[in-house]
Design a protein around this motif. Structure first.
Motif, PDB file in Angstrom:
ATOM      1  N   LYS A  51      40.255  31.827  36.389  1.00  0.00           N
ATOM      2  CA  LYS A  51      41.411  32.691  36.596  1.00  0.00           C
ATOM      3  C   LYS A  51      41.882  33.276  35.282  1.00  0.00           C
ATOM      4  N   TYR A  52      42.398  34.472  35.377  1.00  0.00           N
ATOM      5  CA  TYR A  52      42.994  35.113  34.214  1.00  0.00           C
ATOM      6  C   TYR A  52      44.368  34.506  34.014  1.00  0.00           C
ATOM      7  N   GLU A  53      44.545  33.816  32.913  1.00  0.00           N
ATOM      8  CA  GLU A  53      45.782  33.084  32.648  1.00  0.00           C
ATOM      9  C   GLU A  53      46.851  33.963  32.009  1.00  0.00           C
ATOM     10  N   GLY A  54      46.555  35.235  31.808  1.00  0.00           N
ATOM     11  CA  GLY A  54      47.510  36.137  31.173  1.00  0.00           C
ATOM     12  C   GLY A  54      48.555  36.677  32.130  1.00  0.00           C
ATOM     13  N   THR A  55      48.488  36.272  33.386  1.00  0.00           N
ATOM     14  CA  THR A  55      49.491  36.683  34.371  1.00  0.00           C
ATOM     15  C   THR A  55      50.155  35.441  34.946  1.00  0.00           C
ATOM     16  N   ALA A  56      51.325  35.623  35.508  1.00  0.00           N
ATOM     17  CA  ALA A  56      52.001  34.499  36.152  1.00  0.00           C
ATOM     18  C   ALA A  56      52.248  34.882  37.601  1.00  0.00           C
ATOM     19  N   PRO A  57      51.706  34.209  38.554  1.00  0.00           N
ATOM     20  CA  PRO A  57      50.733  33.128  38.408  1.00  0.00           C
ATOM     21  C   PRO A  57      49.364  33.677  38.001  1.00  0.00           C
ATOM     22  N   ALA A  58      48.509  32.774  37.588  1.00  0.00           N
ATOM     23  CA  ALA A  58      47.165  33.169  37.159  1.00  0.00           C
ATOM     24  C   ALA A  58      46.455  33.893  38.290  1.00  0.00           C
ATOM     25  N   SER A  59      45.649  34.885  37.941  1.00  0.00           N
ATOM     26  CA  SER A  59      44.980  35.685  38.969  1.00  0.00           C
ATOM     27  C   SER A  59      43.504  35.341  39.067  1.00  0.00           C
ATOM     28  N   SER A  60      43.002  35.393  40.298  1.00  0.00           N
ATOM     29  CA  SER A  60      41.592  35.103  40.544  1.00  0.00           C
ATOM     30  C   SER A  60      40.722  36.167  39.893  1.00  0.00           C
ATOM     31  N   LEU A  61      39.468  35.845  39.761  1.00  0.00           N
ATOM     32  CA  LEU A  61      38.498  36.779  39.197  1.00  0.00           C
ATOM     33  C   LEU A  61      38.424  38.047  40.049  1.00  0.00           C
ATOM     34  N   LEU A  62      38.435  37.884  41.358  1.00  0.00           N
ATOM     35  CA  LEU A  62      38.384  39.035  42.260  1.00  0.00           C
ATOM     36  C   LEU A  62      39.630  39.915  42.094  1.00  0.00           C
ATOM     37  N   TYR A  63      40.775  39.295  42.043  1.00  0.00           N
ATOM     38  CA  TYR A  63      42.028  40.027  41.870  1.00  0.00           C
ATOM     39  C   TYR A  63      42.018  40.789  40.547  1.00  0.00           C
ATOM     40  N   PHE A  64      41.589  40.128  39.492  1.00  0.00           N
ATOM     41  CA  PHE A  64      41.493  40.750  38.168  1.00  0.00           C
ATOM     42  C   PHE A  64      40.562  41.965  38.225  1.00  0.00           C
ATOM     43  N   ALA A  65      39.401  41.778  38.839  1.00  0.00           N
ATOM     44  CA  ALA A  65      38.414  42.858  38.896  1.00  0.00           C
ATOM     45  C   ALA A  65      38.911  44.033  39.731  1.00  0.00           C
ATOM     46  N   CYS A  66      39.603  43.752  40.819  1.00  0.00           N
ATOM     47  CA  CYS A  66      40.099  44.824  41.681  1.00  0.00           C
ATOM     48  C   CYS A  66      41.212  45.630  41.027  1.00  0.00           C
ATOM     49  N   LEU A  67      42.051  44.979  40.247  1.00  0.00           N
ATOM     50  CA  LEU A  67      43.207  45.670  39.672  1.00  0.00           C
ATOM     51  C   LEU A  67      42.937  46.330  38.321  1.00  0.00           C
ATOM     52  N   TRP A  68      41.731  46.128  37.781  1.00  0.00           N
ATOM     53  CA  TRP A  68      41.434  46.773  36.502  1.00  0.00           C
ATOM     54  C   TRP A  68      41.452  48.289  36.698  1.00  0.00           C
ATOM     55  N   ASP A  69      41.912  49.012  35.702  1.00  0.00           N
ATOM     56  CA  ASP A  69      42.031  50.469  35.777  1.00  0.00           C
ATOM     57  C   ASP A  69      40.700  51.103  35.369  1.00  0.00           C
ATOM     58  N   TYR A  70      39.823  51.307  36.350  1.00  0.00           N
ATOM     59  CA  TYR A  70      38.477  51.820  36.085  1.00  0.00           C
ATOM     60  C   TYR A  70      38.456  53.331  35.903  1.00  0.00           C
ATOM     61  N   ASN A  71      37.573  53.757  35.020  1.00  0.00           N
ATOM     62  CA  ASN A  71      37.283  55.164  34.816  1.00  0.00           C
ATOM     63  C   ASN A  71      36.535  55.658  36.062  1.00  0.00           C
ATOM     64  N   ASP A  72      36.898  56.837  36.574  1.00  0.00           N
ATOM     65  CA  ASP A  72      36.260  57.359  37.792  1.00  0.00           C
ATOM     66  C   ASP A  72      34.746  57.467  37.669  1.00  0.00           C
ATOM     67  N   SER A  73      34.258  57.775  36.490  1.00  0.00           N
ATOM     68  CA  SER A  73      32.814  57.934  36.327  1.00  0.00           C
ATOM     69  C   SER A  73      32.061  56.597  36.384  1.00  0.00           C
ATOM     70  N   LYS A  74      32.782  55.488  36.302  1.00  0.00           N
ATOM     71  CA  LYS A  74      32.145  54.165  36.314  1.00  0.00           C
ATOM     72  C   LYS A  74      32.485  53.368  37.578  1.00  0.00           C
ATOM     73  N   ILE A  75      33.143  53.999  38.552  1.00  0.00           N
ATOM     74  CA  ILE A  75      33.647  53.263  39.703  1.00  0.00           C
ATOM     75  C   ILE A  75      32.524  52.663  40.557  1.00  0.00           C
ATOM     76  N   GLU A  76      31.387  53.302  40.624  1.00  0.00           N
ATOM     77  CA  GLU A  76      30.289  52.743  41.439  1.00  0.00           C
ATOM     78  C   GLU A  76      29.840  51.390  40.880  1.00  0.00           C
ATOM     79  N   ALA A  77      29.696  51.308  39.570  1.00  0.00           N
ATOM     80  CA  ALA A  77      29.325  50.030  38.947  1.00  0.00           C
ATOM     81  C   ALA A  77      30.454  49.018  39.122  1.00  0.00           C
ATOM     82  N   ALA A  78      31.692  49.469  38.997  1.00  0.00           N
ATOM     83  CA  ALA A  78      32.836  48.574  39.175  1.00  0.00           C
ATOM     84  C   ALA A  78      32.864  48.008  40.593  1.00  0.00           C
TER      85      ALA A  78
END
Length: 153
Positions: A51-78
Protein backbone atom coordinates in the motif's frame (compact mmCIF):
# COMPACT_ATOMS: atom_id res chain seq x y z
CA UNK A 1 18.99 -4.76 -7.55
CA UNK A 2 18.85 -6.37 -4.16
CA UNK A 3 16.05 -9.00 -4.10
CA UNK A 4 14.53 -7.69 -0.88
CA UNK A 5 14.44 -4.11 -2.18
CA UNK A 6 10.93 -4.63 -3.55
CA UNK A 7 9.66 -4.87 0.02
CA UNK A 8 11.07 -1.58 1.33
CA UNK A 9 9.38 1.79 1.20
CA UNK A 10 10.96 5.13 0.62
CA UNK A 11 10.47 8.05 2.98
CA UNK A 12 7.41 9.15 1.03
CA UNK A 13 5.69 5.77 1.49
CA UNK A 14 6.18 4.27 -1.97
CA UNK A 15 7.49 0.83 -2.88
CA UNK A 16 9.40 -0.02 -6.06
CA UNK A 17 6.18 -0.99 -7.84
CA UNK A 18 4.73 2.47 -7.20
CA UNK A 19 7.71 4.02 -8.93
CA UNK A 20 7.32 1.57 -11.80
CA UNK A 21 3.68 2.66 -12.21
CA UNK A 22 4.62 6.35 -12.14
CA UNK A 23 7.35 5.79 -14.72
CA UNK A 24 4.84 4.97 -17.48
CA UNK A 25 4.55 8.68 -18.31
CA UNK A 26 8.30 9.11 -18.58
CA UNK A 27 9.21 6.22 -20.89
CA UNK A 28 9.62 6.26 -24.64
CA UNK A 29 8.21 2.72 -24.64
CA UNK A 30 5.49 2.73 -21.98
CA UNK A 31 4.79 -0.96 -22.57
CA UNK A 32 8.13 -1.65 -20.89
CA UNK A 33 6.52 -0.42 -17.68
CA UNK A 34 3.87 -3.12 -18.01
CA UNK A 35 6.62 -5.73 -18.13
CA UNK A 36 8.29 -4.23 -15.05
CA UNK A 37 5.03 -4.27 -13.09
CA UNK A 38 4.41 -7.89 -14.13
CA UNK A 39 7.94 -8.80 -13.09
CA UNK A 40 7.59 -7.18 -9.67
CA UNK A 41 4.24 -8.88 -9.07
CA UNK A 42 5.78 -12.23 -10.06
CA UNK A 43 8.81 -11.76 -7.80
CA UNK A 44 6.91 -11.86 -4.54
CA UNK A 45 3.29 -12.80 -3.88
CA UNK A 46 3.00 -10.01 -1.31
CA UNK A 47 3.82 -7.19 -3.73
CA UNK A 48 0.15 -7.04 -4.72
CA UNK A 49 -0.66 -6.12 -1.11
CA UNK A 50 1.78 -3.21 -0.89
CA UNK A 51 0.00 0.00 0.00
CA UNK A 52 1.01 3.56 -0.62
CA UNK A 53 1.58 4.91 2.87
CA UNK A 54 1.61 8.54 1.72
CA UNK A 55 -2.17 8.78 2.08
CA UNK A 56 -4.42 8.38 5.08
CA UNK A 57 -5.63 5.72 5.09
CA UNK A 58 -3.02 3.90 3.05
CA UNK A 59 -4.16 3.13 -0.48
CA UNK A 60 -4.02 -0.18 -2.29
CA UNK A 61 -1.81 -0.67 -5.31
CA UNK A 62 -4.89 -0.76 -7.55
CA UNK A 63 -6.27 2.45 -6.06
CA UNK A 64 -2.89 4.16 -6.47
CA UNK A 65 -2.61 3.03 -10.08
CA UNK A 66 -6.15 4.10 -10.96
CA UNK A 67 -5.84 7.58 -9.47
CA UNK A 68 -2.47 8.44 -11.00
CA UNK A 69 -2.75 11.36 -13.43
CA UNK A 70 -1.76 9.64 -16.69
CA UNK A 71 -0.73 11.39 -19.87
CA UNK A 72 -3.34 10.70 -22.60
CA UNK A 73 -0.68 9.38 -24.96
CA UNK A 74 0.29 6.69 -22.41
CA UNK A 75 -3.19 5.66 -21.23
CA UNK A 76 -3.21 2.33 -23.10
CA UNK A 77 -0.10 1.17 -21.23
CA UNK A 78 -1.53 2.56 -17.99
CA UNK A 79 -4.74 0.58 -18.51
CA UNK A 80 -2.73 -2.56 -19.10
CA UNK A 81 -0.86 -1.95 -15.83
CA UNK A 82 -4.16 -1.45 -14.00
CA UNK A 83 -5.55 -4.65 -15.51
CA UNK A 84 -2.47 -6.64 -14.45
CA UNK A 85 -2.73 -5.29 -10.91
CA UNK A 86 -6.46 -5.99 -10.84
CA UNK A 87 -5.92 -9.58 -11.99
CA UNK A 88 -3.31 -10.07 -9.26
CA UNK A 89 -5.55 -8.71 -6.48
CA UNK A 90 -9.16 -8.14 -7.57
CA UNK A 91 -10.39 -7.72 -4.00
CA UNK A 92 -8.77 -4.29 -3.96
CA UNK A 93 -11.59 -2.92 -6.10
CA UNK A 94 -13.86 -3.28 -3.08
CA UNK A 95 -12.11 -0.30 -1.46
CA UNK A 96 -14.97 2.08 -0.64
CA UNK A 97 -12.92 5.05 -1.81
CA UNK A 98 -13.22 3.92 -5.43
CA UNK A 99 -16.89 4.91 -5.58
CA UNK A 100 -16.27 8.43 -4.33
CA UNK A 101 -13.09 9.04 -6.30
CA UNK A 102 -13.92 7.49 -9.68
CA UNK A 103 -14.55 10.95 -11.21
CA UNK A 104 -10.91 11.82 -10.41
CA UNK A 105 -9.66 9.01 -12.66
CA UNK A 106 -8.87 9.22 -16.37
CA UNK A 107 -12.04 8.59 -18.43
CA UNK A 108 -10.82 5.21 -19.72
CA UNK A 109 -9.85 4.15 -16.20
CA UNK A 110 -13.37 5.08 -15.05
CA UNK A 111 -14.87 2.79 -17.70
CA UNK A 112 -12.64 -0.07 -16.54
CA UNK A 113 -13.50 0.45 -12.85
CA UNK A 114 -17.25 0.63 -13.52
CA UNK A 115 -17.23 -2.56 -15.58
CA UNK A 116 -15.19 -4.50 -13.03
CA UNK A 117 -17.29 -3.24 -10.11
CA UNK A 118 -20.41 -4.54 -11.88
CA UNK A 119 -18.88 -8.03 -12.21
CA UNK A 120 -17.60 -7.88 -8.65
CA UNK A 121 -21.05 -7.09 -7.27
CA UNK A 122 -22.61 -9.81 -9.40
CA UNK A 123 -20.09 -12.36 -8.12
CA UNK A 124 -21.14 -11.69 -4.52
CA UNK A 125 -24.67 -12.92 -5.22
CA UNK A 126 -24.31 -16.70 -4.88
CA UNK A 127 -27.83 -17.43 -6.08
CA UNK A 128 -27.31 -15.33 -9.20
CA UNK A 129 -23.98 -17.04 -9.91
CA UNK A 130 -25.65 -20.47 -9.76
CA UNK A 131 -28.69 -19.58 -11.90
CA UNK A 132 -28.48 -20.31 -15.63
CA UNK A 133 -29.84 -17.76 -18.09
CA UNK A 134 -32.36 -18.51 -20.86
CA UNK A 135 -29.60 -20.21 -22.87
CA UNK A 136 -28.60 -22.43 -19.94
CA UNK A 137 -25.38 -20.53 -19.29
CA UNK A 138 -24.10 -19.43 -15.90
CA UNK A 139 -22.67 -15.91 -15.47
CA UNK A 140 -19.21 -17.51 -15.58
CA UNK A 141 -19.85 -18.77 -19.12
CA UNK A 142 -21.08 -15.35 -20.20
CA UNK A 143 -18.06 -13.65 -18.63
CA UNK A 144 -15.68 -15.98 -20.44
CA UNK A 145 -17.45 -15.35 -23.75
CA UNK A 146 -17.04 -11.59 -23.26
CA UNK A 147 -13.33 -11.80 -22.40
CA UNK A 148 -13.86 -10.41 -18.91
CA UNK A 149 -10.69 -9.76 -16.90
CA UNK A 150 -9.35 -12.72 -14.95
CA UNK A 151 -9.77 -10.78 -11.70
CA UNK A 152 -13.53 -10.62 -12.30
CA UNK A 153 -13.87 -14.36 -12.80
Amino acid sequence: LHPDAINYTTRDGKYSIHYAIISVDHRDKPTATVDIVKFLLDCDPYVKLQKYEGTAPASSLLYFACLWDYNDSKIEAALEIIEVIYDAYPEAIEDNRFASNIPDCHQQVQVFIHSQLAYSRQAKNHRLMMTPDDNGQLPLHTALQHNVRLGSI
